[in-house]
Motif scaffolding. Structure first.
Motif: not given
Length: 489
Positions: A290, A308, A350, A353, A362-363, A365-366
């Motif tokens: 990541v 991130l 992810v 992407w 991004q937020t 999925d993570l």
């Protein structure tokens, strides 16, 4: 019959051990953000050789951490958790001092290994303390708290290291361990009650063989990126198999072995450890790749890459806390399986992407992946704790952690070998217009970015597959809590 300490003493002991676990986890990940700074300080400039040598700063810690856990867990069961805990903190402090004073990368790697000997003993000893302080029904929640403390340290480690080193230098992350470690020792002496210990001989032969096996296999898997499979990795793995066979032979003939192999006859114990290996592969993939995605796609700094990653890691302790509460309500197997389903979903998202992925995606999925990783951790740990006697809690939980770290080492080996091979295969220069320099440069840059993105997507997809596969052993966990409670008390 063992009499547990009062609730006040039990929870003060929990607070002290949580802080110690947090400190060890904080230091374990802090160095990763500072490798460029450390390389420049020792080598003056980046080169493949310097990067290779600097990689052993992390590998050495992981080797020491992995080797010591099952051994010190058993030692603490026999000689007393408080005494061994404080000795481990002193070793951690000594290793930190040697790290701060290191004159070279090689010296720093050796000092990190010594530091890991102290840090690696903290978790299994803390689990032994939990076993003596809380009832079996309380242990699932308490384990969730301990896991959350460790994950919180892992969350903050890279940012903590980067921000502390910027004004004071990278040595500051090691110097600060002295007062913090002494604070832990004072807390143990003042707030942690004594637990009974058993005068049983230690299986030193088994401990030595286990340590050699873990060290050889870990070093072999770590070295495949530079030394090659045929010249180094396969011989090391072969030597590891010989050591493993010798270890099993010795343990079967010991009255008081370091690891009672009969534990693996228990389906829940074995299933939880298999799932933990798969989680280790998936988690190290996310933790490494990541930030790398951030560095290669938007030229982010280490701090920005860490920010991130925090979108995932910040959810791990939250998931661990909820998982600890849910275990006693819906069962170990369903909490663990549900966590792996969420983690697999997040890592699959992810893996899709692209270079123009939005910050919102991004937020989302993570956070899904991180919450899933956290949710299953206390369920797996509680399943391990519920299958052994109190005198073997620390040693058995050490096996559980070693399983996860082993998965991480397999993941690192996979990332190093297969990833480089795939990148070189995708970055083919055949057919490029070599006489047109401007066009050549643009095409090479675009192909490099496409190759990096493709490899990263494959990494994340592998992580998702590992999480999905971990659902299977999770469903084989079947802990009979009431029967275990009667046996333990």
């Amino acid at each position: 019959m063992f009499e547990r300490p009062s609730a006040r003493l039990a929870y003060t002991a929990l607070a002290v051990t949580c802080f110690a676990i947090f400190l060890a986890a904080l230091d374990q990940t802090a160095v990763s953000a500072l490798l460029p700074v450390i390389i420049e300080d020792f080598e003056g400039a980046f080169s493949p050789t310097s990067v290779e040598r600097a990689g052993w700063i992390i590998t050495a810690y992981l080797v020491g951490y992995t080797v010591v856990m099952p051994v010190m867990g058993r030692v603490s069961d026999l000689f007393g958790h408080r005494r061994v805990f404080n000795v481990s903190i002193l070793i951690f402090i000594l290793g930190s001092v040697l790290c701060a004073l290191s004159p070279s990368l090689y010296w720093l790697s050796a000092a990190r290994a010594l530091q890991a000997v102290g840090g690696g003993a903290i978790v299994p000893i803390a689990m032994g303390m939990v076993g003596y302080s809380f009832s079996l029904r309380q242990q699932a929640v308490v384990i969730g708290v301990l896991v959350a403390a460790g994950e919180a340290g892992g969350v903050l480690g890279p940012l903590y290291g980067a921000y502390l080193a910027e004004p004071f230098g990278w040595q500051a992350i090691f110097w600060v361990n002295i007062p913090l470690g002494l604070l832990v020792i004072a807390g143990v002496r003042l707030l942690v009650p004594r637990w009974p210990r058993r005068r049983v001989p230690i299986d030193w032969r088994g401990a030595l063989l286990l340590a050699l096996f873990l060290a050889v296999v870990t070093a072999g898997l770590s070295g495949q990126r530079t030394a090659g499979w045929y010249g180094f990795v396969l011989p090391m793995l072969g030597a590891g198999l010989v050591l493993l066979a010798a270890f099993i032979w010795v343990e079967q003939r010991q009255e008081h072995p370091v690891i009672r192999l009969s534990l693996f006859r228990n389906i829940s114990f074995s299933a939880a450890n298999i799932a933990n290996v798969l989680e280790g592969v998936a988690m190290i993939t996310a933790l490494v790749q990541v930030p790398f995605f951030a560095y290669t796609t938007v030229a982010a700094t280490p701090i920005e890459g860490g920010l991130l990653l925090v979108r995932m890691t910040v959810m791990i302790p939250l998931g661990a806390l909820l998982g600890g509460f849910l275990v006693n309500r819906i069962g170990h197997r369903y909490v663990a399986a549900g966590g792996f389903v969420l983690a697999a979903t997040g890592m699959y998202l992810v893996s899709r992407w692209r270079l123009d992925v939005s910050g919102v995606a991004q937020t989302r999925d993570l956070m899904i992946a991180g919450f899933g990783f956290g949710l299953n951790s206390p369920a797996l740990a509680a399943a391990v704790v519920a299958t052994v006697s109190r005198t073997r809690l620390a040693a058995s939980f050490a096996i559980h952690i070693v399983a996860k770290v082993t998965g991480m080492m397999v993941g690192l080996a996979f990332l190093g070998g297969w990833g480089i091979y795939r990148f070189e295969s995708e970055l083919s220069l055949a057919g490029l217009p070599l006489l047109d320099w401007d066009r050549l440069t643009a095409i090479v840059e675009q192909r490099s970015m496409d190759a990096i993105l493709l490899v990263l997507n494959r990494f994340f997809l592998v992580a998702a597959i590992c999480c999905a596969l971990a659902v299977i052993p999770s469903l084989f966990i079947n802990v009979r809590r009431d029967a275990a409670e009667v046996e333990e008390t």
